[in-house]
Design a protein around this motif. Structure first.
Motif, PDB file in Angstrom:
ATOM      1  N   ASN A 156      -9.910  29.335  92.977  1.00 13.05           N
ATOM      2  CA  ASN A 156      -9.098  28.798  92.884  1.00 13.05           C
ATOM      3  C   ASN A 156      -9.269  26.928  92.419  1.00 13.05           C
ATOM      4  O   ASN A 156      -8.318  26.018  92.574  1.00 13.05           O
ATOM      5  CB  ASN A 156      -7.904  28.314  93.893  1.00 13.05           C
ATOM      6  CG  ASN A 156      -7.079  29.529  94.164  1.00 13.05           C
ATOM      7  OD1 ASN A 156      -6.163  29.842  93.088  1.00 13.05           O
ATOM      8  ND2 ASN A 156      -7.041  30.835  95.079  1.00 13.05           N
ATOM      9  N   ARG A 180     -11.275  24.276  91.005  1.00 15.10           N
ATOM     10  CA  ARG A 180     -11.214  23.366  89.657  1.00 15.10           C
ATOM     11  C   ARG A 180     -11.466  22.142  89.507  1.00 15.10           C
ATOM     12  O   ARG A 180     -12.290  22.216  88.239  1.00 15.10           O
ATOM     13  CB  ARG A 180      -9.414  23.042  89.068  1.00 15.10           C
ATOM     14  CG  ARG A 180      -8.363  24.135  88.940  1.00 15.10           C
ATOM     15  CD  ARG A 180      -7.306  22.931  88.819  1.00 15.10           C
ATOM     16  NE  ARG A 180      -6.028  23.611  89.183  1.00 15.10           N
ATOM     17  CZ  ARG A 180      -4.631  23.103  89.097  1.00 15.10           C
ATOM     18  NH1 ARG A 180      -5.286  22.473  88.168  1.00 15.10           N
ATOM     19  NH2 ARG A 180      -3.477  23.743  89.911  1.00 15.10           N
ATOM     20  N   GLU A 229     -11.455  19.407  97.298  1.00 12.88           N
ATOM     21  CA  GLU A 229     -10.712  20.451  96.918  1.00 12.88           C
ATOM     22  C   GLU A 229     -10.664  21.783  97.643  1.00 12.88           C
ATOM     23  O   GLU A 229      -9.610  22.152  98.129  1.00 12.88           O
ATOM     24  CB  GLU A 229     -10.568  21.117  95.415  1.00 12.88           C
ATOM     25  CG  GLU A 229      -9.812  22.206  94.813  1.00 12.88           C
ATOM     26  CD  GLU A 229     -10.083  21.926  93.384  1.00 12.88           C
ATOM     27  OE1 GLU A 229      -8.602  22.112  92.729  1.00 12.88           O
ATOM     28  OE2 GLU A 229     -10.983  21.244  92.653  1.00 12.88           O
ATOM     29  N   ASN A 271      -9.867  11.971  91.986  1.00 10.84           N
ATOM     30  CA  ASN A 271     -10.081  13.460  92.612  1.00 10.84           C
ATOM     31  C   ASN A 271      -9.294  13.456  93.485  1.00 10.84           C
ATOM     32  O   ASN A 271      -8.715  14.317  93.621  1.00 10.84           O
ATOM     33  CB  ASN A 271     -11.310  13.525  93.320  1.00 10.84           C
ATOM     34  CG  ASN A 271     -12.322  14.193  91.512  1.00 10.84           C
ATOM     35  OD1 ASN A 271     -13.700  13.858  91.853  1.00 10.84           O
ATOM     36  ND2 ASN A 271     -12.306  14.225  90.501  1.00 10.84           N
ATOM     37  N   GLN A 280      -5.675  13.812  91.793  1.00  6.57           N
ATOM     38  CA  GLN A 280      -5.989  14.860  91.046  1.00  6.57           C
ATOM     39  C   GLN A 280      -5.228  15.336  92.093  1.00  6.57           C
ATOM     40  O   GLN A 280      -4.721  16.322  91.898  1.00  6.57           O
ATOM     41  CB  GLN A 280      -7.078  15.121  89.997  1.00  6.57           C
ATOM     42  CG  GLN A 280      -7.089  13.799  89.160  1.00  6.57           C
ATOM     43  CD  GLN A 280      -8.715  14.793  88.646  1.00  6.57           C
ATOM     44  OE1 GLN A 280      -9.879  14.411  89.815  1.00  6.57           O
ATOM     45  NE2 GLN A 280      -8.842  14.239  87.451  1.00  6.57           N
ATOM     46  N   ILE A 281      -6.622  15.977  93.004  1.00  2.74           N
ATOM     47  CA  ILE A 281      -6.016  17.077  93.871  1.00  2.74           C
ATOM     48  C   ILE A 281      -3.747  17.174  94.583  1.00  2.74           C
ATOM     49  O   ILE A 281      -3.791  18.127  94.435  1.00  2.74           O
ATOM     50  CB  ILE A 281      -6.884  17.510  94.902  1.00  2.74           C
ATOM     51  CG1 ILE A 281      -8.199  17.688  94.951  1.00  2.74           C
ATOM     52  CG2 ILE A 281      -6.880  18.155  96.227  1.00  2.74           C
ATOM     53  CD1 ILE A 281      -9.430  17.151  95.012  1.00  2.74           C
ATOM     54  N   SER A 341      -2.026  15.466  92.920  1.00  5.21           N
ATOM     55  CA  SER A 341      -1.057  15.951  92.284  1.00  5.21           C
ATOM     56  C   SER A 341      -0.955  17.183  91.335  1.00  5.21           C
ATOM     57  O   SER A 341       0.435  18.098  91.369  1.00  5.21           O
ATOM     58  CB  SER A 341      -1.129  14.775  90.744  1.00  5.21           C
ATOM     59  OG  SER A 341      -0.680  15.356  89.727  1.00  5.21           O
ATOM     60  N   TRP A 342      -2.179  18.265  91.801  1.00  3.44           N
ATOM     61  CA  TRP A 342      -2.382  19.307  91.381  1.00  3.44           C
ATOM     62  C   TRP A 342      -1.442  19.915  91.893  1.00  3.44           C
ATOM     63  O   TRP A 342      -0.835  21.306  92.034  1.00  3.44           O
ATOM     64  CB  TRP A 342      -3.651  19.957  91.158  1.00  3.44           C
ATOM     65  CG  TRP A 342      -4.620  19.199  89.909  1.00  3.44           C
ATOM     66  CD1 TRP A 342      -4.099  18.552  88.923  1.00  3.44           C
ATOM     67  CD2 TRP A 342      -6.394  19.871  90.040  1.00  3.44           C
ATOM     68  NE1 TRP A 342      -5.087  18.482  88.337  1.00  3.44           N
ATOM     69  CE2 TRP A 342      -6.505  19.106  88.919  1.00  3.44           C
ATOM     70  CE3 TRP A 342      -6.779  19.579  91.224  1.00  3.44           C
ATOM     71  CZ2 TRP A 342      -6.840  19.048  88.547  1.00  3.44           C
ATOM     72  CZ3 TRP A 342      -8.737  18.893  90.280  1.00  3.44           C
ATOM     73  CH2 TRP A 342      -8.453  18.886  89.305  1.00  3.44           C
ATOM     74  N   TYR A 343      -1.392  20.374  93.213  1.00  2.12           N
ATOM     75  CA  TYR A 343      -1.422  20.845  94.523  1.00  2.12           C
ATOM     76  C   TYR A 343       0.389  20.526  94.990  1.00  2.12           C
ATOM     77  O   TYR A 343       0.756  20.996  96.818  1.00  2.12           O
ATOM     78  CB  TYR A 343      -1.988  21.648  95.647  1.00  2.12           C
ATOM     79  CG  TYR A 343      -3.852  21.554  95.211  1.00  2.12           C
ATOM     80  CD1 TYR A 343      -3.305  23.121  94.941  1.00  2.12           C
ATOM     81  CD2 TYR A 343      -4.409  21.463  95.133  1.00  2.12           C
ATOM     82  CE1 TYR A 343      -4.032  23.895  94.458  1.00  2.12           C
ATOM     83  CE2 TYR A 343      -5.905  21.600  94.544  1.00  2.12           C
ATOM     84  CZ  TYR A 343      -5.879  23.023  93.709  1.00  2.12           C
ATOM     85  OH  TYR A 343      -6.597  23.540  93.260  1.00  2.12           O
ATOM     86  N   ARG A 344       0.568  19.575  93.870  1.00  2.00           N
ATOM     87  CA  ARG A 344       2.301  18.752  94.823  1.00  2.00           C
ATOM     88  C   ARG A 344       3.666  19.797  95.342  1.00  2.00           C
ATOM     89  O   ARG A 344       3.760  20.405  96.560  1.00  2.00           O
ATOM     90  CB  ARG A 344       2.709  17.611  93.780  1.00  2.00           C
ATOM     91  CG  ARG A 344       3.676  17.529  94.534  1.00  2.00           C
ATOM     92  CD  ARG A 344       4.051  16.261  93.538  1.00  2.00           C
ATOM     93  NE  ARG A 344       3.291  15.241  92.418  1.00  2.00           N
ATOM     94  CZ  ARG A 344       2.884  13.946  94.153  1.00  2.00           C
ATOM     95  NH1 ARG A 344       3.524  13.528  94.741  1.00  2.00           N
ATOM     96  NH2 ARG A 344       2.083  13.091  92.900  1.00  2.00           N
TER      97      ARG A 344
END
Length: 244
Positions: free
Chosen positions: A179, A181, A190, A229, A232-233, A235-238
């Motif tokens: 998983n 990225r 991450e 980052n 970003q993380i 946001s990705w897993y919100r």
């Protein structure tokens, strides 16, 4: 843990012909003297120097040394992921090619897997009678600032997310790492964020660590990128769903 336990050591390497020989020599001597069985995987992340040739000279004396060449540069996170996903060990770990963390930290920390931990991460922030940390003052100050942002916005209850020494129980490697990225230096963030959300049991352990010259990390540039980052993380897993 049985003495026939296979341990995989992953070493991401980009243009490491100067620093890698000393580290590989120390690591291989350690492996040969151990009661455990080791494989060592050097992931050459698009080196333009003689990193591959250096690995080849050690393969003669230690056939369990594997060179995995990526062909072009992807980033440390990508190289570590590639190595871990191809590892055969019941325990797999990654270490930095500069040898900043000594090889004897490996077996010192195996006991935590016997205690039920899934992941063991080295820490330069924790105090221990058996661990010595030699770090430049300016690096410590920048690290403290970075860790404040990490603990505030992303990963809780871990004092040092960026130490280049992390160990994983085999069963959780693929579910976790498939998983991931981030391909650069921020990948540790991450990994730990997802590991906490997936309810893996993490042990932070004090390790010896020495600053080695010719670092591949640009403190200003890479620290700024890793701060990005963090968000970003988030946001990705919100809206991601994780097991309870």
């Amino acid at each position: 843990m049985p003495l026939n336990q296979l341990i995989s050591v992953i070493i991401p390497a980009k243009d490491e012909e100067q620093r890698l020989p000393v580290f590989l020599s120390n690591l291989i001597n350690y492996c040969l003297k151990s009661q455990y069985t080791y494989e060592v995987i050097v992931v050459d992340d698009g080196s333009t120097d003689k990193t591959a040739e250096v690995v080849g000279t050690f393969q003669k004396s230690f056939p369990e040394l594997i060179l995995h060449s990526l062909g072009r540069n992807h980033g440390k996170g990508y190289a570590v992921k590639e190595g871990l996903l191809m590892a055969h060990g019941n325990i797999a770990l990654f270490m930095d090619a500069d040898g900043s963390t000594p090889a004897d930290e490996i077996e010192k920390n195996l006991k935590y897997f016997e205690q039920g931990y899934d992941i063991v991460i080295g820490s330069r922030a924790l105090q221990s009678d058996t661990a010595e940390v030699k770090k430049k003052l300016y690096r410590k100050c920048m690290g403290d600032i970075f860790n404040f942002f990490v603990s505030t916005f992303l990963v809780k209850d871990i004092k040092d997310t960026q130490c280049g020494f992390k160990m994983f129980r085999r069963e959780i490697i693929r579910p976790l790492w498939e998983n991931i990225r981030l391909e650069g230096f921020g990948f540790d963030l991450e990994v730990l964020f997802l590991a906490q959300r997936m309810n893996y049991k993490i042990k932070e352990s004090a390790v010896s660590w020495t600053h080695v010259g010719n670092s591949k990390v640009n403190l200003i540039k890479d620290s700024s990128r890793m701060l990005i980052n963090i968000f970003q993380i988030r946001s990705w897993y919100r809206n991601a769903k994780f097991p309870d």
